[in-house]
Design an enzyme around this catalytic site. Structure first.
Site, mmCIF file in Angstrom:
data_model
loop_
_atom_site.group_PDB
_atom_site.id
_atom_site.type_symbol
_atom_site.label_atom_id
_atom_site.label_comp_id
_atom_site.label_asym_id
_atom_site.label_seq_id
_atom_site.Cartn_x
_atom_site.Cartn_y
_atom_site.Cartn_z
ATOM 1 N NE ARG A 1 -3.856 0.623 1.957
ATOM 2 C CZ ARG A 1 -5.080 0.715 2.477
ATOM 3 N NH1 ARG A 1 -5.287 1.458 3.545
ATOM 4 N NH2 ARG A 1 -6.078 0.075 1.943
ATOM 5 C CG HIS B 1 -8.388 0.101 -2.888
ATOM 6 N ND1 HIS B 1 -7.656 -1.013 -2.518
ATOM 7 C CD2 HIS B 1 -9.027 0.510 -1.749
ATOM 8 C CE1 HIS B 1 -7.838 -1.255 -1.222
ATOM 9 N NE2 HIS B 1 -8.658 -0.350 -0.734
ATOM 10 C CD GLN C 1 -13.014 -1.815 -0.627
ATOM 11 O OE1 GLN C 1 -12.245 -1.778 0.306
ATOM 12 N NE2 GLN C 1 -14.234 -2.339 -0.517
ATOM 13 C CG ASP D 1 -13.375 6.500 -1.242
ATOM 14 O OD1 ASP D 1 -13.393 6.360 0.003
ATOM 15 O OD2 ASP D 1 -12.322 6.440 -1.907
ATOM 16 C CB CYS E 1 -13.972 1.289 -0.023
ATOM 17 S SG CYS E 1 -13.327 2.970 0.118
ATOM 18 N NE ARG F 1 -10.307 -5.157 0.514
ATOM 19 C CZ ARG F 1 -9.544 -4.155 0.984
ATOM 20 N NH1 ARG F 1 -10.108 -3.089 1.502
ATOM 21 N NH2 ARG F 1 -8.228 -4.212 0.887
HETATM 22 N N1 NVA Z 1 -9.812 6.801 -1.451
HETATM 23 C C1 NVA Z 1 -9.479 6.386 -0.111
HETATM 24 C C2 NVA Z 1 -9.748 4.921 0.063
HETATM 25 C C3 NVA Z 1 -9.470 4.381 1.437
HETATM 26 C C4 NVA Z 1 -9.642 2.911 1.538
HETATM 27 C C5 NVA Z 1 -8.020 6.697 0.164
HETATM 28 O O1 NVA Z 1 -7.190 6.485 -0.730
HETATM 29 O O2 NVA Z 1 -7.699 7.166 1.253
HETATM 30 N N1 CP Z 2 -11.200 -0.002 2.421
HETATM 31 C C1 CP Z 2 -9.930 -0.104 2.861
HETATM 32 O O1 CP Z 2 -9.011 -0.343 2.097
HETATM 33 O O2 CP Z 2 -9.797 0.043 4.205
HETATM 34 P P1 CP Z 2 -8.444 0.239 5.020
HETATM 35 O O3 CP Z 2 -7.880 1.575 4.600
HETATM 36 O O4 CP Z 2 -8.858 0.202 6.435
HETATM 37 O O5 CP Z 2 -7.504 -0.869 4.677
#
Ligand code: NVA
Ligand code: CP
Length: 300
Positions: free
Chosen positions: A102, A129, A132, A219, A259, A287
């Site tokens: 990540r 992502h 997800q 989101d 998500c 997930r």
């Molecule tokens: N768009 C959000 C998704 C979190 C799971 C982010 O990147 O923070």
């Molecule tokens: N939706 C998602 O990826 O959650 P986290 O940021 O908690 O991993």
């Protein structure tokens, strides 16, 4: 399929194959049927951003398949002190059987896959992502019984989720409409992919975009790494909230997905969130199942 880097790389068959196996794993887990598909294997999980779901579901998923997962925070890794991703890739490839990462830049994930010699899974970048979205498609199919022909509508920021849902939705035969303010459109590569089909609509007006939608998704307005833009984004996204009034325009049996984490009162109201909590938390659970299917496919 050697890696899971972004939805653009997957074929419709890859996606359906993962969803079918995920359904099977979910059923088997609930019925006490155990697997040791990944016995003796190790997954490294590199986190340059925070996580609740991704971290826990990958770690538990790996354990349930007989393997182990290592949580590697960039605060502790030498990456955090400037060791190149190329060197990290070559070192980790000698210890591990797979890497989940990540991070911010999609190019880091692509480089890891290119230079390393083990499967790489994108656990979220600014661009994409995919884990997800696989869980989202699994959830939609589970609740609606099909994907083909359904209308998905995403209201909000052209971020990693919007990018990945457009591609994933279109690949499985859904129609996809999105509503976003000017300046917050999805990535150019995604628009290029989607503009080849009449099933894609990019609009400014959420009311129009959500018309008769079977699945309504949103989101956060400010993603991880954009915290300093919070105030500016709060202005830009006014009117892009999933609320009861907007939902009136969707299909009467529409489901809502998010998500998570969610900001009630911003991109979604508490009222809509709670009405649709069962689909949203099923999505979070999925997930686990979807990623187990991905890991089994890539690392077996
Ligand atoms: N768009 C959000 C998704 C979190 C799971 C982010 O990147 O923070
Ligand atoms: N939706 C998602 O990826 O959650 P986290 O940021 O908690 O991993």
């Amino acid at each position: 399929m050697k890696h899971l880097l972004k939805m653009l790389d997957l074929s419709r068959e890859d996606i359906i194959d993962i969803l079918n196996f995920a359904d099977q794993l979910k059923y088997e887990l609930k019925n006490g049927i155990k697997h040791d598909i990944l016995a003796g294997k190790s997954l490294g999980m590199i986190f340059q951003k925070a996580s609740t779901r991704t971290r826990v579901s990958f770690e538990v998923g790996m354990y349930q398949l007989g393997g182990q997962a290592l949580f590697l925070s960039n605060r502790d890794l030498q990456i955090g002190r400037g060791e190149p991703i190329e060197d990290t890739a070559r070192v980790l490839s000698r210890y591990l059987d797979g890497i989940m990462i990540r991070t911010f830049d999609q190019s880091e994930v692509e480089t890891l896959a290119e230079v390393g010699s083990i499967p790489v899974i994108n656990g979220l970048t600014d661009f994409s992502h995919p884990c997800q979205v696989l869980a989202d498609l699994m959830t939609i199919r589970e609740i609606k019984g099909t994907l083909q022909g359904l209308k998905m509508c995403f209201v909000g920021d052209g971020n990693n989720m919007m990018n990945s849902l457009i591609v994933g939705g279109l690949k499985v035969g859904m129609s996809v409409s999105v509503a976003c303010p000017q300046g917050y459109e999805p990535d150019a590569s995604v628009i290029e992919f989607a503009s080849g089909t009449e099933e894609f609509n990019m609009l400014r007006d959420p009311m129009t975009a959500v018309k008769d939608a079977d699945v309504v998704i949103t989101d956060v307005w400010a993603s991880m790494g954009q915290e300093q833009e919070q105030a500016e984004r709060q202005q830009a996204f006014k009117g892009y909230q999933i609320n009861d009034e907007l939902m009136e325009n969707a299909a009467s049996d529409a489901i809502v997905l998010h998500c998570l984490p969610a900001h009630r009162g911003e991109e979604i109201t508490a009222s809509v969130f709670e009405k649709h909590a069962s689909s949203i938390f099923e999505e979070a659970e999925n997930r686990l199942h979807a990623q187990k299917a991905v890991m089994a496919k890539l690392m077996r």
